[in-house]
Write an enzyme that holds these catalytic residues in place. Structure first.
Site, short mmCIF file in Angstrom:
data_model
loop_
_atom_site.label_atom_id
_atom_site.label_comp_id
_atom_site.label_asym_id
_atom_site.label_seq_id
_atom_site.Cartn_x
_atom_site.Cartn_y
_atom_site.Cartn_z
N GLY A 56 6.74 125.39 -34.16
CA GLY A 56 6.85 124.10 -34.85
C GLY A 56 6.81 122.85 -34.02
N HIS A 57 7.05 122.90 -32.69
CA HIS A 57 7.40 121.65 -32.00
C HIS A 57 6.25 120.67 -31.84
CE1 HIS A 57 6.48 122.75 -27.51
NE2 HIS A 57 5.62 123.37 -28.30
N HIS A 58 5.00 121.08 -32.11
CA HIS A 58 3.89 120.12 -32.06
C HIS A 58 3.67 119.40 -33.40
CE1 HIS A 58 2.78 121.18 -28.06
NE2 HIS A 58 2.42 122.42 -28.37
N ALA A 59 4.21 119.92 -34.48
CA ALA A 59 3.99 119.32 -35.79
C ALA A 59 4.73 117.98 -35.89
CB ALA A 59 4.47 120.26 -36.89
N ASN A 100 5.68 117.13 -28.63
CA ASN A 100 5.34 115.78 -29.12
C ASN A 100 5.90 115.51 -30.51
OD1 ASN A 100 3.04 117.82 -29.56
ND2 ASN A 100 2.68 116.28 -31.17
#
Length: 290
Positions: A56-59, A100
């Protein structure tokens, strides 16, 4: 959507894979992160790990990218704020890529401390943005709540990560005093993960988990993020879960950090010392890797 139309859509997006079940599976993945964090916060369990996909951490708030549809960690943290009235949350992102999306979502939230250790390579490592650099410290109302520790190259291993924990992460964490800690636990910094190009051992991941257990009364939730070598990811996760189950982490060799990592930590310390009393801006030239 028909497969042809779906494939055409995927071609317009940034590093995504989609099929007809992707959205349903992404909601289940995000729900797993939410339920784990709530269970830890409520005391149903002391700590835990969510083994979920997709990551999930790029969404971002309005954009899926980088294999991520929903930002699992960010949604879980928002649910803790909204549903459980949690005041201070620390999110540590040790995935080799900069998170991001987490940064974007919490950039101006003083109640969320976001720390990311990642390869930067002068902006030439995914997600290819200067927003991953060390001088990006948070929005107007959250200066110092965003901490980027950007490696200038590959090859970083146990010595560099443990040094970073002792020099920056733990001092700031104790000063911030979070009510719960959530880890965006990607394992693509593992020594056998060729895409990440770094050298972190399973034992080191275990030690980092052990150090985080000293925060927030032990309330700790690890959320699976990246990892491109299945065996390396499994070994690193096993080390983390063993520590969560109160086993002692294995011993690490006595190592000295590379000069480039040392210099990065010095510069991050200089920048963040404007916002954290626990960081004394001490400057020394690296000598023989010390």
């Amino acid at each position: 959507m028909e497969k042809k139309k779906l494939d055409e859509l995927v071609e317009t997006l940034d590093s995504l894979y989609l099929n007809n079940k992707s959205e349903q599976v992404a909601r289940l993945s995000c729900g797993g992160a939410i339920e784990l964090c709530k269970a830890v916060w409520r005391g149903d369990i002391q700590n835990g790990m969510a083994i979920i996909r997709p990551p999930g951490h790029h969404a971002e708030a309005d954009r899926a990218r980088g294999f991520c549809l929903y930002n699992n960690v960010a949604v879980a943290a928002r649910c803790l704020q909204r549903d459980e009235n949690v005041k201070k949350i620390m999110v540590l992102d040790w995935d080799i890529h900069h998170g991001n999306g987490i940064q974007d979502i919490f950039f101006d939230d003083p109640d969320i401390l976001y720390i990311s250790i990642h390869r930067y390579d002068g902006g030439n490592f995914y997600p290819y943005s200067s927003d991953a650099d060390m001088d990006v410290v948070g929005g107007e109302h959250a200066k110092g709540r965003n901490i980027n520790i950007p490696w200038p190259c590959g090859g970083m291993g146990d010595a560099e990560y443990i040094y970073t924990f002792n020099r920056i992460i733990l001092p700031i964490a104790y000063e911030f005093a979070p009510d719960i800690v959530i880890v965006a636990a990607g394992f693509d910094a593992s020594k056998d993960d060729l895409l990440g190009g770094c050298k972190v051992s399973p034992a080191c991941f275990g030690h980092m988990t052990h150090m985080l257990k000293s925060l927030s009364g032990g309330k700790l939730a690890l959320i699976l993020e990246g990892g491109y070598n299945v065996e390396a990811t499994a070994n690193a996760m096993t080390a983390c879960v063993s520590v969560l189950l109160n086993e002692s982490p294995p011993k690490l060799k006595s190592l000295s950090p590379m000069d480039s990592a040392y210099e990065t930590i010095q510069e991050v310390t200089r920048i963040q010392s404007h916002y954290w009393d626990s960081l004394a801006p001490v400057y020394m030239k690296p000598c023989n890797g010390i």
